[in-house]
Design an enzyme around this catalytic site. Structure first.
Site, mmCIF file in Angstrom:
data_model
loop_
_atom_site.group_PDB
_atom_site.id
_atom_site.type_symbol
_atom_site.label_atom_id
_atom_site.label_comp_id
_atom_site.label_asym_id
_atom_site.label_seq_id
_atom_site.Cartn_x
_atom_site.Cartn_y
_atom_site.Cartn_z
ATOM 1 N N CYS A 45 0.834 -1.203 0.000
ATOM 2 C CA CYS A 45 0.000 0.000 0.000
ATOM 3 C C CYS A 45 0.867 1.250 0.000
ATOM 4 O O CYS A 45 1.947 1.276 0.581
ATOM 5 C CB CYS A 45 -0.878 0.006 1.229
ATOM 6 S SG CYS A 45 -1.875 -1.480 1.366
ATOM 7 N N ARG A 85 4.473 0.733 -6.881
ATOM 8 C CA ARG A 85 4.586 -0.228 -5.787
ATOM 9 C C ARG A 85 3.602 -1.393 -5.940
ATOM 10 O O ARG A 85 3.726 -2.388 -5.247
ATOM 11 C CB ARG A 85 4.340 0.480 -4.456
ATOM 12 C CG ARG A 85 5.393 1.524 -4.141
ATOM 13 C CD ARG A 85 4.925 2.478 -3.071
ATOM 14 N NE ARG A 85 4.702 1.787 -1.825
ATOM 15 C CZ ARG A 85 5.533 1.792 -0.808
ATOM 16 N NH1 ARG A 85 6.658 2.445 -0.904
ATOM 17 N NH2 ARG A 85 5.257 1.151 0.300
ATOM 18 N N TRP A 99 -3.007 -2.594 -1.707
ATOM 19 C CA TRP A 99 -2.641 -3.935 -2.190
ATOM 20 C C TRP A 99 -3.358 -4.876 -1.226
ATOM 21 O O TRP A 99 -2.978 -5.006 -0.062
ATOM 22 C CB TRP A 99 -1.132 -4.112 -2.121
ATOM 23 C CG TRP A 99 -0.615 -5.363 -2.781
ATOM 24 C CD1 TRP A 99 -0.372 -5.556 -4.110
ATOM 25 C CD2 TRP A 99 -0.256 -6.590 -2.136
ATOM 26 N NE1 TRP A 99 0.108 -6.818 -4.324
ATOM 27 C CE2 TRP A 99 0.195 -7.478 -3.135
ATOM 28 C CE3 TRP A 99 -0.278 -7.037 -0.811
ATOM 29 C CZ2 TRP A 99 0.619 -8.779 -2.860
ATOM 30 C CZ3 TRP A 99 0.148 -8.332 -0.539
ATOM 31 C CH2 TRP A 99 0.595 -9.180 -1.555
ATOM 32 N N ASN A 116 -1.112 0.990 5.838
ATOM 33 C CA ASN A 116 -0.283 -0.001 5.151
ATOM 34 C C ASN A 116 0.175 -0.990 6.208
ATOM 35 O O ASN A 116 0.722 -0.588 7.233
ATOM 36 C CB ASN A 116 0.920 0.698 4.502
ATOM 37 C CG ASN A 116 1.897 -0.298 3.901
ATOM 38 O OD1 ASN A 116 1.533 -1.434 3.616
ATOM 39 N ND2 ASN A 116 3.138 0.131 3.724
ATOM 40 N N GLY A 117 -0.080 -2.281 5.990
ATOM 41 C CA GLY A 117 0.340 -3.282 6.970
ATOM 42 C C GLY A 117 -0.825 -4.184 7.329
ATOM 43 O O GLY A 117 -1.820 -4.263 6.589
ATOM 44 N N GLU A 148 17.592 -15.704 -11.651
ATOM 45 C CA GLU A 148 17.055 -14.356 -11.790
ATOM 46 C C GLU A 148 16.370 -14.174 -13.150
ATOM 47 O O GLU A 148 15.304 -13.556 -13.255
ATOM 48 C CB GLU A 148 18.175 -13.328 -11.591
ATOM 49 C CG GLU A 148 17.790 -11.889 -11.845
ATOM 50 C CD GLU A 148 16.651 -11.355 -10.972
ATOM 51 O OE1 GLU A 148 16.235 -12.033 -10.027
ATOM 52 O OE2 GLU A 148 16.156 -10.260 -11.273
ATOM 53 N N LYS A 178 12.490 -13.061 -13.777
ATOM 54 C CA LYS A 178 12.178 -11.876 -14.583
ATOM 55 C C LYS A 178 11.111 -12.209 -15.606
ATOM 56 O O LYS A 178 10.137 -11.495 -15.762
ATOM 57 C CB LYS A 178 13.464 -11.422 -15.280
ATOM 58 C CG LYS A 178 13.754 -9.996 -15.448
ATOM 59 C CD LYS A 178 13.997 -9.146 -14.243
ATOM 60 C CE LYS A 178 13.448 -9.540 -12.951
ATOM 61 N NZ LYS A 178 13.539 -8.869 -11.792
ATOM 62 N N GLU A 222 7.650 -12.979 -13.938
ATOM 63 C CA GLU A 222 7.060 -11.792 -13.302
ATOM 64 C C GLU A 222 6.306 -10.923 -14.296
ATOM 65 O O GLU A 222 5.204 -10.479 -14.022
ATOM 66 C CB GLU A 222 8.185 -10.899 -12.726
ATOM 67 C CG GLU A 222 8.642 -11.222 -11.349
ATOM 68 C CD GLU A 222 9.713 -10.230 -10.886
ATOM 69 O OE1 GLU A 222 9.549 -9.701 -9.794
ATOM 70 O OE2 GLU A 222 10.696 -9.973 -11.611
ATOM 71 N N HIS A 240 16.591 -35.245 -13.365
ATOM 72 C CA HIS A 240 16.105 -35.951 -12.177
ATOM 73 C C HIS A 240 14.620 -35.680 -11.954
ATOM 74 O O HIS A 240 14.185 -35.470 -10.828
ATOM 75 C CB HIS A 240 16.916 -35.537 -10.946
ATOM 76 C CG HIS A 240 18.343 -35.958 -11.030
ATOM 77 N ND1 HIS A 240 18.736 -37.282 -10.981
ATOM 78 C CD2 HIS A 240 19.475 -35.242 -11.220
ATOM 79 C CE1 HIS A 240 20.049 -37.362 -11.114
ATOM 80 N NE2 HIS A 240 20.532 -36.126 -11.264
ATOM 81 N N LYS A 245 6.257 -3.668 -5.478
ATOM 82 C CA LYS A 245 7.686 -3.348 -5.526
ATOM 83 C C LYS A 245 8.317 -3.518 -4.151
ATOM 84 O O LYS A 245 9.432 -3.985 -4.021
ATOM 85 C CB LYS A 245 7.841 -1.899 -6.000
ATOM 86 C CG LYS A 245 9.267 -1.417 -6.043
ATOM 87 C CD LYS A 245 9.838 -1.634 -7.406
ATOM 88 C CE LYS A 245 11.313 -1.367 -7.471
ATOM 89 N NZ LYS A 245 11.959 -2.344 -8.370
#
Ligand code: G6P
Length: 612
Positions: free
Chosen positions: A2, A27, A76, A102-103, A484, A488, A491, A507, A607
């Protein structure tokens, strides 16, 4: 997570709040809202699910909410779906108190039952609403007093912005674990969860401490600690260029940030290699030679891409510095019962410096008596303030949710640490040090060269953008780079992808390879090239198509096995992940572009993840 913004002054608040929310859009969010104090004893609130543009339309760009003091929020969702009703601000039943949060309020169920018993009516499914109702319950004409009483009852993590109808120019901010800053000019004052929201108006910002409450009025900011004592917090001057937080002609922030990497690498290395080019100097981070000499083991923690930067560093630290290194996901650190020995240095890697799990890991490490080095991008952030040593990554503001330049800066900073520690390894002679440092200094120029040659990457993205599943393979440092690269791609393009150590695919996962499956082979480490070539043969035999990313000197080896081969210049083996990242970021970018995805704001992602 948020985003919070607040403004009080003599200008109209709503357009300033909308501007701030727009800066926080990166964000990640699913709904937004604003409350403005009309100045005549009423609060005016508008909320809209979806993009901020919906709120802008609903308020006619802020012009329908008239008043000079207000709070805004991008949400969010955690508790309750992302609907108009669950969006913040949450106004108490009396209509007199409005809050943004926020939280997570962990004891909200208990508090809600308590308030329901007292006859309070609730209007949303959120945990946040209990805070506005609770403050309203205690409000007797003194907002600060009511906030203090309410906060005393809250459990969990929160950053709050609060306004009351009868206190027309006051905003109260509360911080417990969620990031929150305040700032003031001669005739105005601001509250925000991130500097980008207010950078246009002021550069000297106050980072609130945990458990502090701040009273914001035009021209003043007064901070109180949890005991109600006034705190003199020194403002931090933010030297980020506003331009740096804008697109600068690129189609997306992510593309701009990918292309900033040569500059970012230069800035992260600057001043940290001695003039004679033969040594690394990290004294600016507080890491003296004595401290470095005493390090026996490194324990890295981080989340997402920061964790992947840690995996790269593990290979570098162990192969070059010959120092034992463990890498743990920050969210697992506490639950993995870390065994710490004398001489352990814990390294917390974080772009934002505000990731809740990384903060928790840092605190856990400190409670175990371990020294903590923060490798952080945002100055003044919680992690940078709580760590014993701070090595800044100098990437500048990163706006796209998917990190590119901040990740590379983290890898560069950790490479410096590995080389600095290697200086105490008797097995590393001066020639080896000079060789790696020499190549490190050339790296920004090589990065420029890689970024100038985008055609093969675009070709690969146009050929493979519609694959349902992609596997990335690599060995050693190439495997670390593959982790990474895979993140990417998934995402921002929403294509399922996984990274495997080259030897591991057979395997189990090789059963998923079928004609047309794309396998991206990262192959820059010369001593492992033959092995990865064998792994490529294994998947090709089963119908996979292969995109190989390799170095100029190895390109010949992959000419037959790769369907498309992308090459980057040769560099020291230790530094290859820094070059491999560039075409792989661009591959993710162009694949997402071909799929019409919202590249800078991928669905469901944030973010800065400020909840655990
Ligand atoms: C989020 C971001 C990732 C980032 C991770 C850790 O998931 O979307 O890009 O790597 O958080 O963030 P930090 O700020 O601690 O590096």
């Amino acid at each position: 997570m948020c985003g919070i913004v607040g403004f009080t002054g003599d200008a109209q608040a709503a357009p300033i709040l909308l501007y701030g929310l727009e800066r926080l859009e990166y964000r990640g969010y699913d709904s937004a809202g604003i409350t403005v104090n009309s100045g005549a004893g009423t609060l005016l609130t508008e909320k809209a699910s979806g993009r901020l543009a919906n709120l802008a339309v609903r308020t006619d760009n802020g012009t329908t909410l008239r008043g000079t003091c207000g709070i805004g929020h991008t949400r969010w969702a955690t508790h309750g779906e992302p609907t108009d009703n669950n969006a913040h601000p949450h106004v108490a039943s009396s209509g007199k108190i409005s809050i943004v949060h926020n939280g997570i309020i962990e004891n909200y169920r208990k508090l809600k039952d308590w308030l329901l018993d007292k006859g309070v009516k609730f209007h949303s499914e959120t945990d946040t609403e209990v805070v506005s109702q609770l403050i309203d319950y205690y409000y007797e004409g003194d907002l600060l007093n009511a906030v203090r009483k309410a906060v005393y009852k809250l459990e969990g993590s929160y950053a709050l912005g609060i306004v009351a109808a009868d206190e027309p120019s006051t905003i109260i901010g509360v911080r417990k674990e969620g990031p929150l800053i305040a700032a003031y000019t001669e005739d105005a004052a601001y509250l925000a969860s991130d500097v980008t929201a207010i950078l246009k108006y002021c550069r000297d910002v106050i980072y609130l401490e945990d458990d502090s409450i701040v009273v914001i009025k035009p021209g003043s900011v007064t901070c109180y600690n949890k005991y109600g004592k006034v705190q003199n917090l020194t403002p931090v001057t933010i030297d980020w260029d506003i331009e740096a937080a804008q697109k600068g002609g690129y189609a997306h922030y992510m593309l701009k940030e990918i292309y900033e990497q040569p500059r970012v690498l230069r800035d992260t290395l600057a001043g940290r290699i001695t003039e004679d080019g033969g040594s690394v100097n990290l004294s600016e981070a507080g890491l003296t030679r004595e401290i470095l000499r005493s390090v026996r083991k490194v324990h890295i923690v981080g989340c997402g891409s920061a964790y992947h930067a840690g995996v790269v560093a593990k290979y570098q630290l162990e192969s070059f510095a010959r120092i034992a290194c463990e890498v743990t996901l920050a969210s697992e650190f506490r639950y993995s019962s870390p065994v710490v020995q004398p001489g352990t240095l814990c390294v917390v890697i974080s772009q934002s410096g505000e990731t809740a799990d990384s903060i928790a890991a840092l605190r856990e490490a400190k409670s175990l008596g371990v020294s903590v080095l923060a490798v952080v991008n945002v100055r003044g952030s919680t992690i940078s303030r709580e760590a014993d040593y701070v090595l800044y990554t100098n990437a500048g503001p990163e706006i796209a949710v998917a990190t590119s330049k901040a990740y590379s800066a983290q890898v560069a900073a950790m490479t410096l640490l590995a080389i600095a520690l290697a200086e105490f390894n008797s097995g590393v002679n001066r020639e080896s040090l000079l060789a790696v440092l020499g190549d490190l200094r050339k790296l920004p120029d090589l990065a420029e060269k890689v970024l100038a040659d985008v055609a093969p990457v675009q070709l690969a993205a146009s050929r493979y953008f519609n694959r349902g599943s992609v596997f990335f393979i690599g060995r050693g440092l190439d495997y670390a780079a593959a982790l990474e690269a895979s993140l990417k791609l998934k995402e921002i393009s929403y294509i399922h992808s996984e990274a495997y150590a080259g030897g591991e695919l057979k395997h189990g996962t090789i059963s998923l390879i079928e004609p047309g499956t794309l396998v991206v082979a990262v192959a820059l480490c010369s001593k492992l090239a033959e092995k990865i070539e064998s792994n490529i043969k294994e998947v090709k035999t089963r119908g996979a198509e292969v995109l190989a990313v390799t170095s100029e000197s190895l390109a010949g080896d992959f000419a037959d096995s790769g369907d498309i081969v992308i090459t980057v210049p040769d560099t020291h083996e230790l530094l290859t992940p820094l070059l491999a990242a560039l075409p792989l970021q661009l591959f993710a970018y162009y694949t997402a572009l071909n799929n019409g995805c919202d590249i800078d704001k991928p669905r469901n992602l944030a973010k800065s993840v400020t909840v655990e």
